[in-house]
Design a protein around this motif. Structure first.
Motif, PDB file in Angstrom:
ATOM      1  N   ILE A   1      -8.937  -5.292   8.871  1.00 41.96           N
ATOM      2  CA  ILE A   1      -7.539  -5.638   9.119  1.00 41.96           C
ATOM      3  C   ILE A   1      -6.653  -4.409   9.201  1.00 41.96           C
ATOM      4  O   ILE A   1      -5.451  -4.534   9.318  1.00 41.96           O
ATOM      5  CB  ILE A   1      -7.008  -6.586   8.036  1.00 41.96           C
ATOM      6  N   ILE A   2      -7.242  -3.228   9.106  1.00 48.75           N
ATOM      7  CA  ILE A   2      -6.433  -2.018   9.247  1.00 48.75           C
ATOM      8  C   ILE A   2      -6.572  -1.546  10.680  1.00 48.75           C
ATOM      9  O   ILE A   2      -7.677  -1.383  11.177  1.00 48.75           O
ATOM     10  CB  ILE A   2      -6.889  -0.922   8.272  1.00 48.75           C
TER      11      ILE A   2
ATOM     12  N   CYS B   1      -5.410  -9.672   3.809  1.00 46.80           N
ATOM     13  CA  CYS B   1      -5.977  -8.704   2.865  1.00 46.80           C
ATOM     14  C   CYS B   1      -6.330  -9.390   1.553  1.00 46.80           C
ATOM     15  O   CYS B   1      -5.632 -10.283   1.101  1.00 46.80           O
ATOM     16  CB  CYS B   1      -4.943  -7.624   2.601  1.00 46.80           C
ATOM     17  N   MET B   2      -7.444  -8.979   0.968  1.00 44.60           N
ATOM     18  CA  MET B   2      -7.800  -9.560  -0.330  1.00 44.60           C
ATOM     19  C   MET B   2      -7.657  -8.531  -1.446  1.00 44.60           C
ATOM     20  O   MET B   2      -8.110  -8.761  -2.554  1.00 44.60           O
ATOM     21  CB  MET B   2      -9.201 -10.132  -0.290  1.00 44.60           C
ATOM     22  N   PHE B   3      -7.062  -7.393  -1.165  1.00 47.55           N
ATOM     23  CA  PHE B   3      -6.771  -6.393  -2.179  1.00 47.55           C
ATOM     24  C   PHE B   3      -8.005  -5.993  -2.971  1.00 47.55           C
ATOM     25  O   PHE B   3      -7.975  -5.883  -4.177  1.00 47.55           O
ATOM     26  CB  PHE B   3      -5.630  -6.865  -3.082  1.00 47.55           C
ATOM     27  N   CYS B   4      -9.096  -5.842  -2.219  1.00 42.16           N
ATOM     28  CA  CYS B   4     -10.327  -5.440  -2.871  1.00 42.16           C
ATOM     29  C   CYS B   4     -10.318  -3.952  -3.150  1.00 42.16           C
ATOM     30  O   CYS B   4     -11.014  -3.471  -4.029  1.00 42.16           O
ATOM     31  CB  CYS B   4     -11.516  -5.782  -1.997  1.00 42.16           C
ATOM     32  N   GLY B   5      -9.549  -3.199  -2.383  1.00 42.36           N
ATOM     33  CA  GLY B   5      -9.447  -1.775  -2.644  1.00 42.36           C
ATOM     34  C   GLY B   5     -10.527  -0.932  -2.013  1.00 42.36           C
ATOM     35  O   GLY B   5     -10.581   0.271  -2.255  1.00 42.36           O
ATOM     36  N   LEU B   6     -11.385  -1.510  -1.198  1.00 40.03           N
ATOM     37  CA  LEU B   6     -12.451  -0.704  -0.609  1.00 40.03           C
ATOM     38  C   LEU B   6     -11.892   0.375   0.317  1.00 40.03           C
ATOM     39  O   LEU B   6     -12.448   1.454   0.437  1.00 40.03           O
ATOM     40  CB  LEU B   6     -13.441  -1.590   0.146  1.00 40.03           C
ATOM     41  N   CYS B   7     -10.768   0.080   0.973  1.00 39.57           N
ATOM     42  CA  CYS B   7     -10.166   1.071   1.858  1.00 39.57           C
ATOM     43  C   CYS B   7      -9.700   2.273   1.055  1.00 39.57           C
ATOM     44  O   CYS B   7      -9.827   3.415   1.486  1.00 39.57           O
ATOM     45  CB  CYS B   7      -8.993   0.448   2.612  1.00 39.57           C
TER      46      CYS B   7
ATOM     47  N   CYS C   1     -13.134  -1.519   5.408  1.00 37.41           N
ATOM     48  CA  CYS C   1     -12.496  -2.798   5.083  1.00 37.41           C
ATOM     49  C   CYS C   1     -13.410  -3.944   5.480  1.00 37.41           C
ATOM     50  O   CYS C   1     -13.822  -4.042   6.640  1.00 37.41           O
ATOM     51  CB  CYS C   1     -11.169  -2.920   5.811  1.00 37.41           C
ATOM     52  N   PRO C   2     -13.758  -4.843   4.542  1.00 42.83           N
ATOM     53  CA  PRO C   2     -14.668  -5.933   4.883  1.00 42.83           C
ATOM     54  C   PRO C   2     -14.101  -6.889   5.915  1.00 42.83           C
ATOM     55  O   PRO C   2     -14.838  -7.633   6.546  1.00 42.83           O
ATOM     56  CB  PRO C   2     -14.883  -6.653   3.552  1.00 42.83           C
ATOM     57  N   LEU C   3     -12.780  -6.886   6.082  1.00 42.44           N
ATOM     58  CA  LEU C   3     -12.169  -7.834   7.002  1.00 42.44           C
ATOM     59  C   LEU C   3     -11.706  -7.168   8.285  1.00 42.44           C
ATOM     60  O   LEU C   3     -11.343  -7.841   9.228  1.00 42.44           O
ATOM     61  CB  LEU C   3     -10.976  -8.517   6.335  1.00 42.44           C
TER      62      LEU C   3
ATOM     63  N   PHE D   1       0.839  -1.194   0.000  1.00 41.23           N
ATOM     64  CA  PHE D   1       0.000   0.000   0.000  1.00 41.23           C
ATOM     65  C   PHE D   1       0.875   1.245   0.000  1.00 41.23           C
ATOM     66  O   PHE D   1       1.979   1.237   0.551  1.00 41.23           O
ATOM     67  CB  PHE D   1      -0.890   0.003   1.228  1.00 41.23           C
TER      68      PHE D   1
ATOM     69  N   ILE E   1      -1.457  -2.581   8.448  1.00 39.37           N
ATOM     70  CA  ILE E   1      -2.325  -3.303   7.522  1.00 39.37           C
ATOM     71  C   ILE E   1      -1.859  -4.749   7.517  1.00 39.37           C
ATOM     72  O   ILE E   1      -0.734  -5.039   7.123  1.00 39.37           O
ATOM     73  CB  ILE E   1      -2.277  -2.711   6.102  1.00 39.37           C
TER      74      ILE E   1
HETATM   75  S1  SF4 Z   1      -7.719  -3.958   0.197  1.00 44.13           S
HETATM   76 FE1  SF4 Z   1      -9.694  -4.655   1.018  1.00 44.13          FE
HETATM   77  S2  SF4 Z   1      -9.167  -6.292   2.457  1.00 44.13           S
HETATM   78 FE2  SF4 Z   1      -7.266  -5.164   2.040  1.00 44.13          FE
HETATM   79  S3  SF4 Z   1      -7.138  -3.624   3.664  1.00 44.13           S
HETATM   80 FE3  SF4 Z   1      -8.172  -2.641   1.947  1.00 44.13          FE
HETATM   81  S4  SF4 Z   1     -10.367  -2.956   2.299  1.00 44.13           S
HETATM   82 FE4  SF4 Z   1      -9.254  -4.385   3.637  1.00 44.13          FE
END
Ligand code: SF4
Ligand code: SF4
Lengths: 378, 186
Positions: B64-65, B94-100, B60-62, B43, B89
């Motif tokens: 993890i931040i 992390c699944m690299f969804c990018g929502l963050c 973040c759906p998980l 990141f 982080i």
């Molecule tokens: S990329 Fe997705 S899973 Fe990874 S820290 Fe961001 S929101 Fe969370």
């Protein structure tokens, strides 16, 4: 010198017992961790019991404690060969539930993405079917080579190749970059030639024909009774395609045909997918031509609070009807999320198709349904 | 059925492929080009831009931040800024969804462009604040149309300073202005 006469007479009838064979869960040809309990009489299959759940991740439950937008990331992992279609089915359900309008350009981009994904999924299917017929890896990699170009297109669209998370309730998260369109044009120009090549490999190949023609015929009535959907149903001669029967997004404006099979055998199930890939190319070409300008996403809040109610959104995924049933109680996450996955329902007819065939055909017949364990177990 | 014609046709396809350019690449030596939008592992985070609002952590759906700011829980004094103490982080999950990245309102967090962050131990995968501070700033252009409009490519090796990633069209404020802004608003 031994006297043969001294040996006792063999009994007139040998006593035979059915043998139970466990195929899987670690079997290279079962498309994931799937177990088949096969009862065999010699080499003939007498009974089959599919056992699954080895890949259960509780997606439906996980969805209940995530906000509506966050669930999009979970849907990528259902049928991981068709993430775009899963995204689409889910966001359609949320849009229905919350009454979100989608801008035109967003709908076109979603159609393009979903159709490219269908081609990619069918290429995997054809490759693996040939793999299961004994053509080890060479035709499989032909399929993967072409799929690679689709994945490159996805990387341009959304930065990822498999777990795309491209769509959001209200459209797609981001417009396509400028270099996407020339790349798509190049792809559309090359792909028919590749599909011809792939069809040349299988359609007239004597070994493929001998192994698959007339194998595991699924009659239309049986297929409908078993709730089959997707290419398996269409191979049995039923022209049922949700893109035509219940058009979502902009499919109502697209010109395309529904390829149907004549006999419902394994050979038809192979070919119907190749023809479908061609129709998908037609749709992508039309969408590429007609796509309007404008925004790609409605400004929906990240934490959507839909009114109390329920909605069902479904799409024609590469493997059949994929539906999401969502119940809202007014909160930021679904109260209940039920996934109707095509792979799971299509396994209903597995027993009908397998009984009476030899064990050598088992993997071929099973493969022709095209199931994906990520979707069966959810 | 006569055997031969179909097999010959299939062999023709194989023959044609035999003389094509190989599609495989010898990975560590050769690399395939990556699109600037590629959502990579490392990141990119700009300390100067981050306000510690923790939107990224919330989206973040998980979950993890991990963000710890100070002063926390106490009344902020005038002229004081939230200082970030922890910004971890846990990319092992992390699944690299990018929502963050989508959530960050100040363009402080961006997807990275790397993909070779293999480690021997799972705990080593967590990206800590020091690493985020010192890492080369090569943000992915994913969800950052302002970078895309400039034609920025993270794989070219070029880095972007914190003033260059803003989505605002007007001139970027200087660091002094950013610092004084909080005081002005009070
Ligand atoms: S990329 Fe997705 S899973 Fe990874 S820290 Fe961001 S929101 Fe969370
Ligand atoms: S959302 Fe952006 S500004 Fe807020 S804490 Fe995260 S990185 Fe910092």
């Amino acid at each position: 010198m031994t006297n043969l006469q001294q040996h006792p007479e063999p009994p007139a009838e040998l006593e035979a017992e059915p043998v139970v064979v466990n195929l899987g869960p670690q079997h290279p040809s079962t498309h994931g961790v799937f177990r088949l309990r096969v009862i065999m009489d010699g080499e003939t299959i007498q009974d089959v019991e599919p056992i699954f759940g080895y890949l259960h991740r509780g997606t439906e439950k996980l969805a209940e404690e995530r906000s509506y937008t966050q669930v999009v990331t979970l849907t990528d992992r259902l049928d991981y060969t068709a993430a775009m279609s899963n995204n689409l089915a889910y966001v359609l359900a949320v849009e229905k539930l919350a009454g979100i309008e989608v801008p035109e350009r967003g709908m076109y981009l979603r159609v393009i993405a979903a159709e490219l994904q269908r081609i990619a999924a069918h290429l995997i299917f054809v490759g693996f079917s040939l793999d299961e017929l004994g053509a080890f890896h060479t035709p499989l990699l032909y399929g993967f080579r072409e799929r690679e170009r689709i994945l490159d297109l996805f990387e341009m669209l959304c930065g990822a190749r498999i777990t795309v998370s491209y769509m959001r309730p209200g459209g797609v998260h981001q417009d396509a970059p400028v270099d996407f369109w020339p790349a798509l044009d190049r792809f559309l120009a090359d792909m028919p030639h590749y599909l011809d090549e792939l069809q040349g490999l299988i359609a007239e190949n004597e070994i493929v024909v001998a192994r698959t023609k007339g194998l595991a015929v699924l009659l239309a009535a049986k297929a409908i009774n078993c709730s089959m959907s997707g290419p398996v149903l269409r191979a049995s001669g039923v022209a049922w395609d949700l893109r035509k029967q219940d058009p979502y997004d902009v499919y109502g404006r697209m010109q395309f045909d529904i390829p149907v099979g004549a006999n419902g055998d394994t050979y038809d199930r192979l070919l119907v997918r190749l023809y479908e890939a061609r129709q998908s190319l037609r749709i992508v070409a039309q969408a590429r031509k007609e796509i309007p300008g404008g925004p790609v996403r409605t400004q929906a809040p990240f934490f959507i609070r839909p009114p109390v109610g329920e909605a069902y959104g479904h799409v024609e995924a590469p493997k059949g009807e994929l539906g999401f049933y969502l119940v809202s109680q007014g909160g930021i996450s679904p109260y209940r999320c039920k996934i109707r996955s095509p792979s799971f329902i299509n396994l209903t007819a597995l027993k009908e198709m397998l009984v009476g065939y030899k064990v050598a055909d088992l993997v071929v017949i099973f493969g022709s349904i095209d199931v994906n364990m990520g979707e069966v177990d959810r | 059925m006569t055997y031969g014609a179909g097999i010959a046709k299939g062999l023709m396809v194989t023959m044609r492929n035999l003389f094509r350019k190989p599609t495989t690449v010898q990975y560590p030596e050769e690399r395939l080009p990556q699109h600037p939008r590629f959502r990579g592992e490392d990141f990119v985070w700009y300390e100067e831009r981050c306000t510690g609002c923790a939107s990224c952590a919330k989206y973040c759906p998980l979950g993890i931040i991990k963000i710890v700011t100070s002063p926390s829980g106490t009344q902020t004094q005038e002229g004081e800024k939230y200082r970030l103490e922890v910004f971890d982080i846990d990319i092992a999950r992390c699944m690299f969804c990018g929502l963050c990245v989508e959530a960050c309102p100040y363009d402080a967090l961006h997807m990275g462009s790397g993909f070779e962050r293999g480690r021997y131990a799972r705990n080593d995968l967590t990206i800590h604040i020091d690493e985020l501070k010192s890492a080369p700033k090569r943000p992915s252009t994913w969800f950052r149309p302002q970078l895309e409009a400039k034609g920025y490519d993270p794989f070219s090796g070029e880095t972007v300073p914190w003033q260059g990633v803003s989505r605002a069209s007007k001139n970027d404020p200087t660091k002094e202005e950013m610092d004084s802004r909080w005081v002005e608003r009070q």
